[in-house]
Design a protein around this motif. Structure first.
Motif, PDB file in Angstrom:
ATOM      1  N   SER A 148       0.813  -1.217   0.000  1.00 20.39           N
ATOM      2  CA  SER A 148       0.000   0.000   0.000  1.00 20.39           C
ATOM      3  C   SER A 148       0.848   1.269   0.000  1.00 20.39           C
ATOM      4  O   SER A 148       0.303   2.370   0.027  1.00 20.39           O
ATOM      5  N   ARG A 150       3.129   2.550   2.292  1.00 17.62           N
ATOM      6  CA  ARG A 150       3.085   3.318   3.544  1.00 17.62           C
ATOM      7  C   ARG A 150       4.274   2.915   4.407  1.00 17.62           C
ATOM      8  O   ARG A 150       4.557   1.728   4.568  1.00 17.62           O
ATOM      9  N   ALA A 202      -4.446  -0.935  10.831  1.00 16.61           N
ATOM     10  CA  ALA A 202      -5.605  -1.826  10.863  1.00 16.61           C
ATOM     11  C   ALA A 202      -5.939  -2.246  12.291  1.00 16.61           C
ATOM     12  O   ALA A 202      -5.053  -2.424  13.123  1.00 16.61           O
ATOM     13  N   TYR A 220     -11.556  -2.117   6.934  1.00 24.70           N
ATOM     14  CA  TYR A 220     -10.318  -1.355   6.815  1.00 24.70           C
ATOM     15  C   TYR A 220      -9.517  -1.882   5.633  1.00 24.70           C
ATOM     16  O   TYR A 220      -9.392  -3.087   5.444  1.00 24.70           O
ATOM     17  N   GLU A 222      -6.026  -0.630   2.758  1.00 13.06           N
ATOM     18  CA  GLU A 222      -4.949   0.313   2.454  1.00 13.06           C
ATOM     19  C   GLU A 222      -4.605   0.212   0.987  1.00 13.06           C
ATOM     20  O   GLU A 222      -4.569  -0.892   0.444  1.00 13.06           O
ATOM     21  N   ALA A 227      -4.973   4.919   3.989  1.00 14.19           N
ATOM     22  CA  ALA A 227      -5.804   3.927   4.653  1.00 14.19           C
ATOM     23  C   ALA A 227      -7.259   4.319   4.413  1.00 14.19           C
ATOM     24  O   ALA A 227      -7.589   5.501   4.368  1.00 14.19           O
TER      25      ALA A 227
END
Ligand SMILES: [Zn+2]
Length: 490
Positions: A148, A150, A202, A220, A222, A227
């Motif tokens: 994702s 991040r 998460a 949740y 991403e 997110a």
């Protein structure tokens, strides 16, 4: 008037779906700052700064500039000499060679998981290398969410919980461990909150279930540096933010007492909630649960402050947030009587962030955004246009948000001049000023702020309907006179 913003995080949200926010306004968006597909980027979260860096695709993988990545975190410099690229970060030295899959950091071997690249003197490393490479420079742990995009440096994660209230219809309450400012979008059957700048992580299970037909679950996920929390709901819902930004409440739009929602869409059916009889479930094939705004507004009038943000305390019994609502309503009446369709952004005592105000103005493509303030000091009226930062304090893709006003500034100044001239004509003291007054800088169209002070020293004049009308009719006359010019840019 209060110039400090309570929530300054400025994320240009990707719209394209109807959005609904704290005060219940509904807008269909097809915006915002860029129509280009989102480039891939890496979101970096640290104690020092949250920022975003573009990723480039090389050798079938994602690469990032190492200097750019370390720059916000400490003292860093780099030097390219032929195939060799040397990096200094604080007291740590890294030695990289073009095309090599291994480097040396403080004289010790480091695996890059892919070939090192140099482009325009920039040293590029595969994103997959960061989890092991960065701790060597930073001296502490990092967590990489590679899929994702991040990257978490140190212990910066924001956690959240969600619980369903016992009300009917129920409300879903999110609690966050740090303030958040997501962009909010709705679609049939779901409300989506996108967290681009928050190090949200998460919960124990990415799917939260609540055992309710009305709000069965939240999920949740991403992707691409953000997110996302998607709330599934069988009735139209909206998100309301607490002032401290740590609580977000998802509730039915039909039980909202917010007058702005009614104002935004006078033709809405406004189906009342019937206890025990939730509205029919929305399927993904159903038409949008929230009808879009039918009208196109020429002017958006923003009653500044509101909710927990009182603005200036004008007297022992008078708060700026209440005066601005009265002035905004009066201005709407004056504008509409001149044939100018007008939306009042905050028509109740609601919390509305500066970003949300700008998002509304931008999403509606209004020809002009007019923020209304009130003050006890000074005499008469001050008309403001944005004073844009030379260089936003934000980084990378976020920078455009702080200077969104740039292209429309001449139009804003022209409108401000017309308003000031009208006050002069009516012999009301007026000053025309520029100020770093949010959210003027975030509005893409013409944008001005009008700050009203009493003519004398008695702030109770601010509540006098005849004084309010004196002021708002002057503004409306000036806007009507510049209507063609403003409308041409709409
Ligand atoms: Zn104010």
């Amino acid at each position: 008037m209060r110039w400090t913003s309570h929530r300054s995080a400025g994320v240009p949200p990707a719209l394209g779906v109807p959005i609904i926010t704290a005060c219940g306004l509904i807008l269909t968006g097809a915006i915002l700052l860029s129509g280009a597909p989102p480039e891939k980027h890496l979101a970096v979260y640290s104690v020092a700064a949250n920022y975003s860096l573009p990723l480039v695709q090389r050798e079938n993988r994602s690469y990032v500039g190492l200097l750019e990545l370390l720059e916000p975190l400490g003292k860093v410099s780099a030097k390219a000499e032929g195939v060799r690229w040397r990096l200094h970060y604080n007291n740590v030295e890294g030695d990289f060679l073009l095309g090599k899959t291994r480097a040396r950091v403080q004289g010790r071997d480091a695996d890059l998981t892919g070939r090192f690249l140099i482009e325009n003197h920039r040293g590029l490393v595969p994103v997959t290398a960061l989890a092991s490479l960065l701790p060597r420079f930073l001296g502490g742990p990092v967590t990489l969410h590679e899929e994702s995009g991040r990257l978490f440096i140190g212990s910066v994660a924001t956690h959240f919980t969600a619980s369903l209230s016992a009300d009917n219809p129920p409300r879903l309450v999110f609690h966050f461990t740090a303030p958040v400012n997501p962009s909010v979008a709705t679609e049939p059957g779901a409300l989506r909150m996108t967290f681009s700048r928050e190090p949200l992580v998460a919960p124990a299970s990415p799917t939260l279930t609540f055992g309710s037909r009305v709000i069965p679950s939240a999920i949740y996920s991403e992707s691409n540096g953000a997110a996302v929390v998607t709330v599934n709901a069988s009735i139209p819902v909206m998100a309301t933010f607490s002032t401290d930004g740590r609580t977000v409440t998802i509730s039915s739009t039909s039980t909202s007492t917010n007058a702005a929602a009614q104002n935004a869409n006078p033709s809405a059916p406004g189906a009342p909630a019937v206890p025990g009889q939730p509205a029919p479930a929305a399927s993904s094939n159903a038409p949008p649960a929230m009808p879009p705004v039918a009208r196109r507004y020429f002017a958006v009038v923003d009653a500044s402050h509101g909710g927990d943000d009182h603005g200036e305390t004008l007297s022992t019994s008078l708060l700026e947030k209440d005066v601005t609502v009265a002035l905004a309503r009066s201005l709407r009446q004056e504008l509409e009587s001149r044939g100018i369709p007008t939306l009042v952004l905050r028509d109740s005592d609601a919390n509305l962030s500066l970003d949300q105000r700008a998002i509304f103005a931008n999403a509606g493509h209004a020809a002009i955004y007019i923020a209304v303030h009130a003050a006890s000091n000074g005499h008469g009226v001050r008309v403001y246009t944005a004073l844009l930062p030379f260089d936003g304090d934000d980084r990378g893709t976020f920078r455009a948000w702080t200077t969104a006003q740039h292209a429309s500034l001449p139009l804003s100044q022209s409108a401000a001049s017309a308003v000031a001239a009208e006050f002069q004509r009516r012999q009301i003291p007026v000053r025309n000023l520029t100020a770093p007054l949010r959210p003027l800088n975030n509005v893409t169209g013409a944008a001005i702020a009008v700050e009203v002070a009493p003519q004398g020293s008695d702030s109770s004049q601010l509540t006098a309907p005849d004084y309010q009308q004196l002021v708002t009719s002057a503004v409306a006359t000036a806007i009507a006179a510049t209507r063609d010019q403003l409308g041409a840019a709409q």
